[in-house]
Design an enzyme around this catalytic site. Structure first.
Site, PDB file in Angstrom:
ATOM      1  N   SER A 102       0.850  -1.187   0.000  1.00 11.89           N
ATOM      2  CA  SER A 102       0.000   0.000   0.000  1.00 11.89           C
ATOM      3  C   SER A 102       0.891   1.245   0.000  1.00 11.89           C
ATOM      4  CB  SER A 102      -0.924  -0.021   1.214  1.00 11.89           C
ATOM      5  OG  SER A 102      -0.145   0.050   2.391  1.00 11.89           O
ATOM      6  N   TYR A 103       0.272   2.423  -0.084  1.00  9.78           N
ATOM      7  CA  TYR A 103       1.027   3.665  -0.230  1.00  9.78           C
ATOM      8  C   TYR A 103       2.046   3.823   0.903  1.00  9.78           C
ATOM      9  CZ  TYR A 103       1.992   8.399  -1.626  1.00  9.78           C
ATOM     10  OH  TYR A 103       2.629   9.534  -2.059  1.00  9.78           O
TER      11      TYR A 103
END
Ligand code: ZN
Ligand code: ZN
Ligand code: ZN
Ligand code: ZN
Ligand code: ZN
Length: 855
Positions: A335-336
């Site tokens: 994820s980011y």
């Protein structure tokens, strides 16, 4: 049919997102700038059939800079940079023609959906994109929303589709907070940097830095490293004594006991304790205690913790780690990776993410066990409201990620699984002993259940020999009691991980900027990275920080910066006014700047100790045109030339060798010419040290050699030695390198092109005549009798290097010539009407040109 333009932050992201949203059925083509692609597909949007056009930028479209004249270090007082100097947004990378590209693609579109990364920088880029595309888009109805913002945290089907189904609007306040930070850093950083660079480089010869920069965030970062250095320097080791006792029972191996008084700083006192303890040959067990203890599983992973572990355990610097993490994100593996959050939102699909890892040969067993026994809810963390913690989103193997990518992914995944595992439990046993009147103890740990440490073995309980079982009242025989002398040891240099912790604690730098600041202090030669990723300040770094402390400690302390960052956050939240924050902060720093300038001698005194005055450095090289004395060549980076009589310093081209050029002089100012060479196979050109720093003609820029000088009557100028337009770049001219014989060459004065020709020729000259068909200057070549390539005893030939059939085989240029011809660059076709004059090589009429220069 209406068209929806969608823009992501990087080309690879546009591709991944388009693939998800079009379910793999988009058609792709390259954009006009060659860097970005456009992916198109049909679909529905807001209840109507539309055509989607997904593309991207390459990071920031624009960057902030002062308007042209304020970029001249010599003509502008740095104090003006605080308010007077206007700034403008320029294209961040003009080569990408991003504005033009966006406008071409946006023309005629009806809606725009912004898929920029979901952090403040991304929000800022949203508005850069909007500024570019809105003027050329179709105007919709007054009440109709045409601008949408997608919010997502990972490049997975679920996340991207959820974002598409819940579009919002871009956040102007967050974008403004980025604008404010950019402007503050630019104005404050440039003012201080220009002032001190000019001041100190003009004074010290062995100052090893081309830029003595100040940054409102970078300088406090350096401050932390120097503070530790000072502690190490001022540390005085102290001697202390401890009693070490060894006891045994039966055939068990002896136990080493810790003294309950820990240590004493007086040898005689220590000896006294030893003597009393020695009166007993027995150690009596006074008590045995057992306690079950817990080692908590980690909190969910955020950026700062990832950077810390990557540095201390994987040996990867913060900048490098961030690059790798971004790649993993872009490819959909994690994820980011920029987040402050350590708390999973209630609806986060933890099981889904965990299932992805069930078939891994590395941790598949643990994952399967967790899935069947039920996961442990992660510990409560803090929710910054930006993104979920850094989480692996799909399975990967070493082969697909590459070495560093895999190591980081492996850690992120192990950490993730650990947050869902049980805590580690162990039994701590302490046995208290009495020997004579003195008390001792020993402690041991035995594992009860490994919990998360089976995934993070480095966190595990070290396998110690379990303590022997014994009870109160047991006795042991004393094997040995002795006094051991030890010394307190100084702290070590800060590790990167410790520096990150300090920056986080003091609120300077954000998850996004911490790696940049650390990288800056290393690259600018203020700090070196030693073994174990320890940060050791250089002489220059130390002097700078001490100097700031002496003049104005707030320039180094993190307090002001963290106050500013808090203000910036308030702008982002819509609770503070952009202009007011900017004005207020610039006001403070303007006053600080004036005080700094007035007090600069304070720093100078420190510099004098570490660096030698410029007049005493370097060795004599060439003569000054003003006083005709020898000037000294200072080789330390940045290499310079200094006339101690005139007290002037002249810059030189870097990264090559400099020597005297045949004692020739510049016809304009009488300075002796120098020759710069980048090595035997590379380029070389003559230059006048005065003209290099002070361009003689308006159409010349700083840092030009005679190969770019348009002086009409100088024999070393472009006018006399230019042959023709470059074969590769626009605007470049191929110039004869008169020093290159007998391996003659000409080199472009703009790009890297070097063309070799006429090997073994005796003499090569540029003639006044030019070629009938291509306008290049004709060459006069005089070959060596013994090795002459010309037919029938000829030794001389005049012709065009591009067109002459006799010369063609003697010029290493065939493919380039073809390109030039193919491009239709015939007589004057290229260049004419562009640039300075029709023929960029030389003005036809010298007197007319001279007259033009001196009016
Ligand atoms: Zn001089
Ligand atoms: Zn000159
Ligand atoms: Zn010149
Ligand atoms: Zn060129
Ligand atoms: Zn020609």
């Amino acid at each position: 049919m209406r068209t929806v333009l969608m823009v992501a932050e990087k080309p690879s992201l546009a591709q991944s997102i388009a693939k998800i949203l079009s379910k793999g059925s988009c058609s792709s083509r390259k954009g006009l700038n060659g860097a970005c692609s456009v992916h198109e597909y049909a679909g529905s949007f807001q209840g109507q059939s539309v055509r989607f056009k997904m593309t991207s930028v390459c990071g920031h479209v624009m960057s902030l800079d002062f308007i042209g004249k304020y970029n001249n270090w010599d003509k502008v007082d740095p104090a003006e940079l605080f308010s007077k100097a206007p700034t403008e947004k320029k294209e961040a990378n003009p080569k990408l023609s991003m504005l033009k590209f966006l406008q071409v693609e946006a023309r005629g579109c009806d809606y725009v959906v912004l898929w920029l990364d979901c952090d403040k920088e991304g929000e800022n880029i949203c508005f850069e994109v909007l500024d570019a595309v809105q003027p050329v888009m179709n105007k919709g109805g007054v009440r109709e929303q045409s601008v949408f913002r997608a919010k997502f945290s990972s490049i997975t089907d679920t996340d991207i589709w959820n974002a598409m189904n819940r579009l919002g609007e871009p956040n102007r306040n967050e974008a403004l907070s980025v604008d404010a930070r950019q402007e503050l850093d630019l104005r404050i950083g440039c003012a201080f940097t220009r002032f001190q660079t000019k001041y100190f480089q003009g004074k010290y010869g062995n100052l090893d830095s081309s830029l003595i920069s100040f940054g409102p965030c970078q300088t406090p970062t350096l401050g932390f490293c120097v503070e530790r250095h000072d502690k190490i320097q001022s540390f005085k080791p102290e001697t202390y004594w401890v009693i070490q006792a060894k006891v045994f029972k039966g055939k068990d191996s002896p136990l080493v006991l810790d003294w309950n008084r820990v240590r004493v700083f007086d040898r005689d006192v220590g000896q006294m304790f030893v003597n009393v303890a020695k009166t007993s040959r027995e150690a009596l067990v006074e008590s045995v205690s057992k306690k079950e203890k817990t080692k908590q599983r980690p909190q969910a992973l955020n950026t700062v913790e990832m950077l810390r572990v990557a540095s201390s355990a994987l040996g990867m610097g913060p900048q490098h780690t961030m690059q790798i993490a971004e790649r993993l994100y872009t490819q959909g593996y994690i994820s980011y990776p920029r987040t402050e959050t350590t708390h999973y939102p209630e609806n986060f699909d933890l099981k889904g993410a965990l299932k992805q890892q069930a078939n891994s040969p590395m941790w598949g067993e643990e994952v399967k066990a967790l899935l069947s026994s039920g996961i442990n809810r992660p510990r409560k963390g803090s929710d910054a409201g930006d993104h979920p913690p850094i989480t692996p989103m799909r399975a990967a193997s070493e082969g697909e990620l590459g070495s560093d990518g895999w190591r980081l992914y492996q850690y992120i995944t192990q950490h993730f699984i650990a947050t869902l595992s049980q805590d580690c439990k162990f039994l701590q046993t302490t046995i208290d002993f009495i020997i004579g009147p003195e008390r001792f103890s020993c402690t041991g740990k035995t594992l009860i259940s490994a919990g998360f440490t089976s995934l993070m073995p480095w966190q595990g309980i070290p396998l110690e020999e379990a303590l022997p079982t014994c009870e109160r009242g047991d006795t042991y025989s004393v094997d040995e009691i002795k006094l051991v002398e030890k010394q307190t040891s100084p702290p070590d240099y800060l590790t990167e991980a410790e520096l990150i912790t300090l920056m986080e604690k003091h609120g300077i730098g954000t998850d996004a900027s911490i790696p940049v600041h650390i990288n800056n202090v290393c690259q600018r030669n203020y700090v070196t990275v030693e073994n174990g990723r320890k940060l050791k300040p250089t002489n220059l770094g130390i002097v700078l920080v001490h100097g700031y402390y002496k003049i104005d400690a707030e320039l180094v302390l993190p307090t002001i910066r963290s106050a500013v960052e808090k203000q910036l956050n308030l702008i982002a939240l819509g609770k503070a006014n952009f202009t007011q924050v900017l004005q207020h902060t610039l006001d403070i720093f303007r006053r600080k700047f004036h005080f700094f300038v007035d007090s600069i001698t304070g720093m100078d005194e420190l510099m004098e100790v570490s660096f030698s005055p410029i007049a005493a450095s370097g060795k004599p090289l060439s003569r000054c045109g003003k006083c005709h004395r020898f000037m000294k060549y200072i080789q330390t980076k940045p290499s310079r030339l200094h006339c101690s009589h005139c007290d002037e310093t002249y810059s030189l081209p870097q990264n090559g060798a400099i020597k005297l050029y045949k004692e020739l002089r510049c016809p304009l100012d009488d300075f002796e010419l120098l020759l710069w060479t980048s090595g035997a196979r590379g380029k070389s050109f003559p230059l006048c040290p005065y003209c290099f720093s002070n361009p003689p003609f308006r159409d010349m820029k700083k840092g030009m050699g005679c190969n770019e000088c348009t002086h009409p009557s100088c024999q070393h100028s472009l006018s006399s030695l230019g042959i023709g337009q470059c074969v590769e770049c626009e605007g470049g001219v191929l110039v004869l390198d008169t020093t290159s014989g007998p391996k003659w060459k000409m080199a472009c004065n703009k790009c890297n092109v070097v063309v070799h020709f006429f090997e073994h020729a005796h003499k090569v000259q540029v003639s006044q005549e030019s070629c009938e068909s291509c306008d290049a200057a004709l060459m006069l070549v005089d070959f060596n009798k013994t090795r002459c390539p010309l037919p029938a005893g000829e030794t001389q030939h005049t012709g065009c290097v591009f067109c002459d059939p006799l010369f063609q085989d003697l010029v290493e240029l065939k493919h380039a010539t073809m390109r030039r011809r193919g491009g239709g660059a015939r007589r004057g076709g290229r260049g004419r009407g562009r640039g300075r004059r029709g023929n960029p090589r030389k003005p036809k009429d010298k007197m007319a040109a001279l007259a033009a220069y001196f009016v």
